[in-house]
Design a protein around this motif. Sequence first.
Motif, PDB file in Angstrom:
ATOM      1  N   ASN A 169       4.755  30.555   3.701  1.00 46.73           N
ATOM      2  CA  ASN A 169       4.734  29.193   3.160  1.00 46.73           C
ATOM      3  C   ASN A 169       3.425  28.957   2.414  1.00 46.73           C
ATOM      4  OD1 ASN A 169       4.957  26.506   2.577  1.00 46.73           O
ATOM      5  ND2 ASN A 169       5.151  25.823   4.696  1.00 46.73           N
ATOM      6  N   LEU A 170       3.502  28.804   1.089  1.00 53.61           N
ATOM      7  CA  LEU A 170       2.311  28.591   0.266  1.00 53.61           C
ATOM      8  C   LEU A 170       1.783  27.163   0.385  1.00 53.61           C
ATOM      9  CD1 LEU A 170       3.454  30.535  -2.908  1.00 53.61           C
ATOM     10  CD2 LEU A 170       2.140  31.373  -0.966  1.00 53.61           C
ATOM     11  N   ALA A 171       2.547  26.271   0.996  1.00 53.59           N
ATOM     12  CA  ALA A 171       2.101  24.884   1.169  1.00 53.59           C
ATOM     13  C   ALA A 171       1.368  24.691   2.495  1.00 53.59           C
ATOM     14  CB  ALA A 171       3.288  23.931   1.090  1.00 53.59           C
ATOM     15  N   THR A 172       1.245  25.762   3.301  1.00 49.43           N
ATOM     16  CA  THR A 172       0.525  25.662   4.565  1.00 49.43           C
ATOM     17  C   THR A 172      -0.922  25.283   4.294  1.00 49.43           C
ATOM     18  OG1 THR A 172       1.957  27.312   5.601  1.00 49.43           O
ATOM     19  CG2 THR A 172      -0.174  26.945   6.624  1.00 49.43           C
ATOM     20  N   GLY A 173      -1.431  24.330   5.019  1.00 51.05           N
ATOM     21  CA  GLY A 173      -2.806  23.895   4.834  1.00 51.05           C
ATOM     22  C   GLY A 173      -2.969  22.815   3.781  1.00 51.05           C
ATOM     23  N   THR A 174      -1.869  22.404   3.168  1.00 49.44           N
ATOM     24  CA  THR A 174      -1.914  21.340   2.176  1.00 49.44           C
ATOM     25  C   THR A 174      -2.091  19.995   2.877  1.00 49.44           C
ATOM     26  OG1 THR A 174      -0.374  22.601   0.815  1.00 49.44           O
ATOM     27  CG2 THR A 174      -0.633  20.295   0.260  1.00 49.44           C
ATOM     28  N   ALA A 175      -2.858  19.120   2.279  1.00 47.49           N
ATOM     29  CA  ALA A 175      -3.040  17.775   2.843  1.00 47.49           C
ATOM     30  C   ALA A 175      -1.728  16.997   2.749  1.00 47.49           C
ATOM     31  CB  ALA A 175      -4.134  17.036   2.082  1.00 47.49           C
ATOM     32  N   ASP A 176      -1.612  15.947   3.554  1.00 42.30           N
ATOM     33  CA  ASP A 176      -0.427  15.092   3.479  1.00 42.30           C
ATOM     34  C   ASP A 176      -0.255  14.579   2.054  1.00 42.30           C
ATOM     35  OD1 ASP A 176       0.201  15.434   6.139  1.00 42.30           O
ATOM     36  OD2 ASP A 176      -0.887  13.654   6.784  1.00 42.30           O
ATOM     37  N   ILE A 177       0.974  14.303   1.678  1.00 44.91           N
ATOM     38  CA  ILE A 177       1.324  13.981   0.299  1.00 44.91           C
ATOM     39  C   ILE A 177       1.400  12.472   0.136  1.00 44.91           C
ATOM     40  CG2 ILE A 177       3.031  14.404  -1.502  1.00 44.91           C
ATOM     41  CD1 ILE A 177       3.839  16.828   0.500  1.00 44.91           C
ATOM     42  N   GLU A 179       4.306  12.949  -4.592  1.00 42.47           N
ATOM     43  CA  GLU A 179       4.088  14.072  -5.500  1.00 42.47           C
ATOM     44  C   GLU A 179       2.937  14.950  -5.022  1.00 42.47           C
ATOM     45  OE1 GLU A 179       5.701  12.224  -9.682  1.00 42.47           O
ATOM     46  OE2 GLU A 179       3.539  12.264  -9.359  1.00 42.47           O
ATOM     47  N   LEU A 180       3.119  16.261  -5.249  1.00 38.55           N
ATOM     48  CA  LEU A 180       2.114  17.259  -4.872  1.00 38.55           C
ATOM     49  C   LEU A 180       1.946  18.224  -6.030  1.00 38.55           C
ATOM     50  CD1 LEU A 180       0.365  18.835  -2.755  1.00 38.55           C
ATOM     51  CD2 LEU A 180       2.473  20.049  -2.146  1.00 38.55           C
ATOM     52  N   ASP A 181       0.691  18.492  -6.399  1.00 38.23           N
ATOM     53  CA  ASP A 181       0.372  19.549  -7.357  1.00 38.23           C
ATOM     54  C   ASP A 181      -0.202  20.712  -6.567  1.00 38.23           C
ATOM     55  OD1 ASP A 181       1.206  18.241  -9.655  1.00 38.23           O
ATOM     56  OD2 ASP A 181      -0.731  17.277  -9.951  1.00 38.23           O
ATOM     57  N   LEU A 182       0.497  21.843  -6.617  1.00 38.09           N
ATOM     58  CA  LEU A 182       0.110  23.025  -5.848  1.00 38.09           C
ATOM     59  C   LEU A 182      -0.302  24.125  -6.816  1.00 38.09           C
ATOM     60  CD1 LEU A 182       0.005  24.308  -2.990  1.00 38.09           C
ATOM     61  CD2 LEU A 182       2.347  25.064  -3.373  1.00 38.09           C
ATOM     62  N   PRO A 183      -1.625  24.409  -6.943  1.00 40.07           N
ATOM     63  CA  PRO A 183      -2.061  25.457  -7.861  1.00 40.07           C
ATOM     64  C   PRO A 183      -1.773  26.843  -7.283  1.00 40.07           C
ATOM     65  CG  PRO A 183      -3.954  24.404  -6.819  1.00 40.07           C
ATOM     66  CD  PRO A 183      -2.725  23.718  -6.304  1.00 40.07           C
ATOM     67  N   LEU A 184      -1.309  27.740  -8.150  1.00 39.46           N
ATOM     68  CA  LEU A 184      -1.071  29.131  -7.764  1.00 39.46           C
ATOM     69  C   LEU A 184      -1.952  30.025  -8.616  1.00 39.46           C
ATOM     70  CD1 LEU A 184       2.815  29.497  -7.535  1.00 39.46           C
ATOM     71  CD2 LEU A 184       1.199  29.142  -5.689  1.00 39.46           C
ATOM     72  N   GLY A 228       0.823  -1.205   0.000  1.00 39.30           N
ATOM     73  CA  GLY A 228       0.000   0.000   0.000  1.00 39.30           C
ATOM     74  C   GLY A 228       0.854   1.251   0.000  1.00 39.30           C
ATOM     75  N   SER A 229       0.221   2.359  -0.316  1.00 38.47           N
ATOM     76  CA  SER A 229       0.926   3.632  -0.408  1.00 38.47           C
ATOM     77  C   SER A 229       1.036   4.291   0.956  1.00 38.47           C
ATOM     78  CB  SER A 229       0.198   4.572  -1.376  1.00 38.47           C
ATOM     79  OG  SER A 229       0.250   4.050  -2.676  1.00 38.47           O
ATOM     80  N   ASP A 230       2.113   5.019   1.146  1.00 40.90           N
ATOM     81  CA  ASP A 230       2.368   5.743   2.386  1.00 40.90           C
ATOM     82  C   ASP A 230       2.103   7.225   2.172  1.00 40.90           C
ATOM     83  OD1 ASP A 230       3.467   3.536   4.051  1.00 40.90           O
ATOM     84  OD2 ASP A 230       4.906   3.441   2.417  1.00 40.90           O
ATOM     85  N   ILE A 231       2.233   8.006   3.241  1.00 43.17           N
ATOM     86  CA  ILE A 231       2.068   9.447   3.133  1.00 43.17           C
ATOM     87  C   ILE A 231       3.277  10.160   3.710  1.00 43.17           C
ATOM     88  CG2 ILE A 231      -0.454   9.415   3.154  1.00 43.17           C
ATOM     89  CD1 ILE A 231      -0.263  10.302   6.121  1.00 43.17           C
ATOM     90  N   LEU A 232       3.531  11.337   3.167  1.00 44.17           N
ATOM     91  CA  LEU A 232       4.605  12.220   3.634  1.00 44.17           C
ATOM     92  C   LEU A 232       3.917  13.399   4.305  1.00 44.17           C
ATOM     93  CD1 LEU A 232       7.735  12.821   3.361  1.00 44.17           C
ATOM     94  CD2 LEU A 232       7.088  14.207   1.396  1.00 44.17           C
ATOM     95  N   PRO A 233       4.275  13.723   5.536  1.00 46.11           N
ATOM     96  CA  PRO A 233       3.612  14.850   6.208  1.00 46.11           C
ATOM     97  C   PRO A 233       3.825  16.157   5.441  1.00 46.11           C
ATOM     98  CG  PRO A 233       4.943  13.570   7.755  1.00 46.11           C
ATOM     99  CD  PRO A 233       5.263  13.070   6.383  1.00 46.11           C
ATOM    100  N   ALA A 234       2.756  16.914   5.261  1.00 42.28           N
ATOM    101  CA  ALA A 234       2.830  18.168   4.504  1.00 42.28           C
ATOM    102  C   ALA A 234       3.730  19.192   5.185  1.00 42.28           C
ATOM    103  CB  ALA A 234       1.435  18.740   4.304  1.00 42.28           C
ATOM    104  N   LYS A 237      13.776  14.566   8.039  1.00 35.45           N
ATOM    105  CA  LYS A 237      13.974  14.430   9.490  1.00 35.45           C
ATOM    106  C   LYS A 237      15.163  13.540   9.839  1.00 35.45           C
ATOM    107  CE  LYS A 237      10.122  16.681  10.414  1.00 35.45           C
ATOM    108  NZ  LYS A 237      10.116  18.054  10.784  1.00 35.45           N
ATOM    109  N   THR A 238      15.442  12.536   8.993  1.00 34.99           N
ATOM    110  CA  THR A 238      16.575  11.641   9.224  1.00 34.99           C
ATOM    111  C   THR A 238      17.219  11.331   7.884  1.00 34.99           C
ATOM    112  OG1 THR A 238      15.321  10.621  11.026  1.00 34.99           O
ATOM    113  CG2 THR A 238      17.304   9.486  10.303  1.00 34.99           C
ATOM    114  N   ASP A 239      18.322  12.002   7.593  1.00 35.64           N
ATOM    115  CA  ASP A 239      19.007  11.742   6.320  1.00 35.64           C
ATOM    116  C   ASP A 239      19.921  10.529   6.462  1.00 35.64           C
ATOM    117  OD1 ASP A 239      21.241  12.641   7.697  1.00 35.64           O
ATOM    118  OD2 ASP A 239      21.612  14.357   6.386  1.00 35.64           O
ATOM    119  N   ALA A 240      20.771  10.299   5.470  1.00 33.86           N
ATOM    120  CA  ALA A 240      21.632   9.114   5.470  1.00 33.86           C
ATOM    121  C   ALA A 240      22.589   9.078   6.655  1.00 33.86           C
ATOM    122  CB  ALA A 240      22.410   9.025   4.161  1.00 33.86           C
ATOM    123  N   SER A 241      22.920  10.242   7.225  1.00 41.03           N
ATOM    124  CA  SER A 241      23.825  10.274   8.378  1.00 41.03           C
ATOM    125  C   SER A 241      23.063  10.248   9.700  1.00 41.03           C
ATOM    126  CB  SER A 241      24.718  11.519   8.308  1.00 41.03           C
ATOM    127  OG  SER A 241      23.925  12.685   8.424  1.00 41.03           O
ATOM    128  N   GLY A 242      21.709  10.217   9.634  1.00 46.25           N
ATOM    129  CA  GLY A 242      20.913  10.173  10.847  1.00 46.25           C
ATOM    130  C   GLY A 242      20.537  11.546  11.376  1.00 46.25           C
TER     131      GLY A 242
END
Length: 184
Positions: A107-115, A126-131, A85-91, A166-171
Amino acid sequence: DLEVNYVDYSDASGELIEVGDSAGISANTGSVFFDRSVYPVPFDPSDYDTQKVDETLADADSSITGNTVLHIRVNDPDYDISGSGSDILPADTLMVQIHRGSQTSGNLATGTADIKETSPTSGIFELDLPLEDTFWCLKADKCSFEDNSSIKIEQGDIVTVQYTDKTDASGNENTVTDSATFDL
């Protein structure tokens, strides 16, 4: 890597036996990209007159929106956590801003649903953000345009997207960025 060894000094047959196993542990550094380096300047269709070329054509005004859609892609396999199943990325891991000289929007992405993940086990979100042609700068967004003023996006403005991994390859926490410009 994590390695575990177990020594049984007396197994069922009374013999010494050693059993072990190992597992790889890794983290990835996420990345973020716009789908293009130049976006068209959004416009308000009511600012322009349309003319009918032929009486049989439908009214063109109803189909013109003038919006520009920012297509944002985040690649971070660390968020691919479900077995199926698909996961989500916190907005709140994304920040999208417009820059004009030394001025920066909120921040124009404020209020965007999780991705949502594009497909199970892809680690790509992926996120499509209309301007629209106008965005508002609010003090709560910590922007430097006049508070509560209406700003039109213009040719030469720069849009940036920041992804906080939040946690890159070096932690550690790491922020990666991409940018694009607006042009006619």
